[in-house]
Scaffold this motif. Structure first.
Motif, PDB file in Angstrom:
ATOM      1  N   GLY A 297      41.190  33.865  42.052  1.00 29.51           N
ATOM      2  CA  GLY A 297      40.395  32.701  42.417  1.00 29.51           C
ATOM      3  C   GLY A 297      40.830  31.486  41.628  1.00 29.51           C
ATOM      4  O   GLY A 297      41.487  31.595  40.584  1.00 29.51           O
TER       5      GLY A 297
ATOM      6  N   THR B 255      48.080  29.601  39.169  1.00 26.85           N
ATOM      7  CA  THR B 255      46.860  30.078  39.803  1.00 26.85           C
ATOM      8  C   THR B 255      47.158  30.648  41.182  1.00 26.85           C
ATOM      9  O   THR B 255      46.701  31.738  41.543  1.00 26.85           O
ATOM     10  CB  THR B 255      45.831  28.940  39.911  1.00 26.85           C
TER      11      THR B 255
ATOM     12  N   TRP C  89      39.588  34.724  37.971  1.00 29.65           N
ATOM     13  CA  TRP C  89      39.715  33.377  38.522  1.00 29.65           C
ATOM     14  C   TRP C  89      40.174  32.442  37.422  1.00 29.65           C
ATOM     15  O   TRP C  89      39.646  32.476  36.300  1.00 29.65           O
ATOM     16  CB  TRP C  89      38.374  32.887  39.076  1.00 29.65           C
TER      17      TRP C  89
END
Length: 339
Positions: A168, A162, A150
């Motif tokens: 995540g 991301t 993440w």
């Protein structure tokens, strides 16, 4: 909605373990810690004790970075814990704000984070990875090994990366407007990359302080206990302002306006209530970025966050009511969001 507890690894480590055990008993499913080798004790050593002392709690750093450890060492550490305790770790990763700066280095570039995520995830799963010209694989990884990675992000390029690459998204603030904006940016990037956006877990992390009532005195005390968070977030915002400017379409002005009065930052007080370098943080920012007030206020805001596709709320518990807040969440807040 899942819930996590976030702590610094201040000594004694036994207290960190005890608070994590208390969190699990109260319905928290994740236990997170800071990761800054100069400022706090080594988290991965403590994770082993947390995992041994709990049953289902998942643990990980919020966040580690690709500069303070070589990537194969990071992957091996996670993979060893997972082999011992059954895939109960998550690799939260970011630029390394405090960890790198207190050691006299600059935070990591996004390109370095991107490469590290791929290597760490692959090695921890038992797959091959290229360490700059040398391809390696851990021969002892058993089938079924997993390690979600993440990524913590604020700026436009980091949010895009991301959505494209991470399992995540860690957003360290609980402002509803900014959460909606940033989650949408991450999800849109996932779609553009051909991914299912629902596969990107969204974790909002912020301090929470449950008061007995909503009297001015109680709220004022809660704000003072959580004001440090605006200063911590301000470090990341200052980097964005340096890169994109204070009035850039790339960064919402709701995020940049409050740091105009910021004057320096001493990492000796990083993440601690009473931080003298966070006096510039106004009450409005504390209220927007954190969760303060009686339990029903927390429930109301968390339901609003859940409606914005937030999958987990990770509670920063650095204040003078650690046990009280864990118990209040277990008694009142978590049942309202999980039933």
């Amino acid at each position: 909605m899942d819930f996590g507890l976030v702590l610094q690894t201040d000594p004694p480590a036994s207290r960190v373990v005890s608070l994590m055990q208390r969190a699990e008993r109260n319905g928290f499913r994740y236990g997170w810690t800071f990761d800054s080798a100069v400022l706090w004790q080594e988290p991965f050593v403590i994770y082993s004790q947390i995992l041994a002392g709990t049953t289902t709690l998942k643990v990980g750093p919020m966040v580690t970075n690709p500069g303070t450890r070589t990537w194969e060492v990071t992957a091996s550490t996670f993979a060893t814990l997972n082999d011992m305790f059954g895939n109960r770790t998550v690799c939260g990763i970011g630029r390394g704000d405090s960890a790198m700066r207190v050691a006299g280095r600059s935070p990591n570039t996004l390109a370095r984070i991107s490469d590290a995520m791929k290597v760490i995830r692959a090695l921890a799963r038992g797959e091959e990875a290229d360490l700059g010209g040398t391809v390696v694989r851990f021969p002892w990884i058993r089938p079924g090994a997993e390690l979600p990675v993440w990524m913590a992000a604020y700026g436009p390029k980091a949010l895009k990366m991301t959505g494209e690459q991470a399992d995540g998204f860690i957003l360290q603030l609980a402002d509803l407007y900014l959460t909606e904006y940033m989650v949408r940016t991450v999800k849109d990037a996932a779609v553009a990359a051909g991914r299912d956006p629902s596969e990107v877990t969204v974790c909002v992390a912020a301090p929470a302080y449950v008061t007995a009532d909503d009297s001015p005195e109680a709220l004022a005390h809660a704000r003072e206990q959580c004001r440090w968070f605006g200063g911590m977030v301000g470090n990341h915002v200052a980097d964005l302002v340096d890169k994109y400017g204070a009035h850039s379409a790339a960064v919402p002005e709701e995020l940049t306006d409050y740091i105009k009065a910021r004057q320096g930052y001493d990492y000796a007080h990083h993440g601690r209530s009473g931080n003298p370098d966070t006096r510039f943080v106004p009450d409005e920012i504390v209220d927007r970025f954190c969760l303060i007030g009686p339990a029903d206020r927390h429930i109301e805001k968390l339901k609003a966050l859940r409606a914005l596709d937030v999958d987990q709320f990770a509670l920063y518990d650095m204040h003078d009511a650690q046990e009280t807040v864990i118990d209040a969440y277990g008694t009142h807040v978590i049942p309202a969001l999980t039933t």
